[in-house]
Design a protein around this motif. Structure first.
Motif, PDB file in Angstrom:
ATOM      1  N   TYR A 132      40.030  78.814  41.090  1.00 24.36           N
ATOM      2  CA  TYR A 132      39.694  77.771  40.122  1.00 24.36           C
ATOM      3  C   TYR A 132      38.247  77.951  39.694  1.00 24.36           C
ATOM      4  O   TYR A 132      37.329  77.893  40.520  1.00 24.36           O
ATOM      5  CB  TYR A 132      39.884  76.390  40.747  1.00 24.36           C
ATOM      6  N   TRP A 134      35.148  76.526  38.113  1.00 21.93           N
ATOM      7  CA  TRP A 134      34.638  75.169  37.885  1.00 21.93           C
ATOM      8  C   TRP A 134      33.951  75.030  36.533  1.00 21.93           C
ATOM      9  O   TRP A 134      33.800  73.916  36.028  1.00 21.93           O
ATOM     10  CB  TRP A 134      33.667  74.791  39.000  1.00 21.93           C
ATOM     11  N   ASP A 135      33.492  76.106  35.948  1.00 21.39           N
ATOM     12  CA  ASP A 135      32.849  76.030  34.632  1.00 21.39           C
ATOM     13  C   ASP A 135      33.893  75.953  33.522  1.00 21.39           C
ATOM     14  O   ASP A 135      33.741  75.190  32.577  1.00 21.39           O
ATOM     15  CB  ASP A 135      31.932  77.239  34.425  1.00 21.39           C
ATOM     16  N   GLU A 136      34.945  76.752  33.657  1.00 22.67           N
ATOM     17  CA  GLU A 136      36.005  76.724  32.646  1.00 22.67           C
ATOM     18  C   GLU A 136      37.074  75.687  32.979  1.00 22.67           C
ATOM     19  O   GLU A 136      37.952  75.416  32.169  1.00 22.67           O
ATOM     20  CB  GLU A 136      36.638  78.112  32.516  1.00 22.67           C
ATOM     21  N   ARG A 137      37.009  75.172  34.194  1.00 26.55           N
ATOM     22  CA  ARG A 137      37.950  74.159  34.679  1.00 26.55           C
ATOM     23  C   ARG A 137      39.386  74.631  34.536  1.00 26.55           C
ATOM     24  O   ARG A 137      40.248  73.929  33.987  1.00 26.55           O
ATOM     25  CB  ARG A 137      37.734  72.826  33.952  1.00 26.55           C
ATOM     26  N   ARG A 138      39.610  75.839  35.031  1.00 29.81           N
ATOM     27  CA  ARG A 138      40.969  76.352  34.972  1.00 29.81           C
ATOM     28  C   ARG A 138      41.181  77.410  36.048  1.00 29.81           C
ATOM     29  O   ARG A 138      40.236  77.952  36.616  1.00 29.81           O
ATOM     30  CB  ARG A 138      41.262  76.954  33.597  1.00 29.81           C
ATOM     31  N   ILE A 201      39.788  69.215  43.136  1.00 27.62           N
ATOM     32  CA  ILE A 201      40.137  69.883  41.881  1.00 27.62           C
ATOM     33  C   ILE A 201      41.190  69.026  41.191  1.00 27.62           C
ATOM     34  O   ILE A 201      42.213  68.693  41.782  1.00 27.62           O
ATOM     35  CB  ILE A 201      40.695  71.294  42.153  1.00 27.62           C
ATOM     36  N   ARG A 202      40.922  68.686  39.940  1.00 26.75           N
ATOM     37  CA  ARG A 202      41.830  67.784  39.214  1.00 26.75           C
ATOM     38  C   ARG A 202      42.658  68.585  38.219  1.00 26.75           C
ATOM     39  O   ARG A 202      42.087  69.271  37.366  1.00 26.75           O
ATOM     40  CB  ARG A 202      41.034  66.735  38.442  1.00 26.75           C
TER      41      ARG A 202
END
Ligand SMILES: [Fe+2]
Length: 203
Positions: A132, A134-138, A201-202
């Motif tokens: 995951y 965290w900057d691209e959130r994917r 993580i959402r």
């Protein structure tokens, strides 16, 4: 002046890992010894860095260079294998909960994620990870050629597929594809979901 550090110990091997489907006890026991070796070398390197001569630092060769480069290999070997061993021992199958939601959102379907990770593993010389960012959130499936290549900053691995030959040669010789199928069949999705929750993580 020496930088302080604490020695670490290998995490114990979960007994369930000795009873996987398609990955033998002998293979896991030999693999665990390699992991213990990474821990020992991490401790050794950090100890030597405590007294290394900083004034002779040199990009072509120097003790500080050799120690710091190989420290990333040792620490990578620790972190990669701790994810690998921790999330094996399950029944594989379809993910549920947050793992499923994340995978479907970022790959389209579980099947597409699995195909992409398997291809990443076939294309790698060491590891493939679902991590995951965290900057691209994917989520993205990354390829690694060694313990210290090619993770990216600020990404958290949630699935770690070891494709070094030591992971499968005893059971599958050169048939990496069948080993990867066995890896998927032994994944414990409850462990992955636990990490997603612990890291907040959402989907
Ligand atoms: Fe390994």
């Amino acid at each position: 002046m020496a930088q302080p550090f604490e020695e670490i110990s290998p995490r114990p091997l979960k007994p369930g890992l000795l009873e996987l489907d398609g990955i033998s006890r002998a293979s896991i026991e030999a693999h665990y010894k390699l992991y213990q070796g990474y821990v020992a070398k991490r401790n050794e390197i950090l100890g030597k860095l405590g007294s290394v001569e900083l004034a002779s630092a040199n990009q072509v060769y120097s003790d500080v260079r050799a120690l710091k480069v190989d420290l990333t290999f040792a620490i990578g070997g620790i972190k990669n294998h701790e994810v690998y061993f921790e999330h094996l021992g399950g029944d594989g199958g379809e993910p549920d909960g947050a793992a499923r939601d994340l995978i479907v959102r970022h790959f389209g379907s579980v099947g597409d994620w699995r195909s992409d990770l398997k291809a990443s593993g076939m294309a790698a010389r060491g590891w493939a990870w679902t991590a995951y960012d965290w900057d691209e959130r994917r989520l993205f499936n990354y390829v690694g050629d060694a313990q210290n290549t090619f993770p990216v900053w600020n990404a958290t691995p949630l699935v770690a597929l070891d494709v070094y030959e030591h992971a499968y040669f005893l059971d599958y010789q050169t048939d990496r594809s069948s080993y990867i199928d066995a890896f998927f069949a032994n994944l414990d999705w409850s462990v992955v979901n636990g990490w997603i929750e612990a890291y907040a993580i959402r989907p």
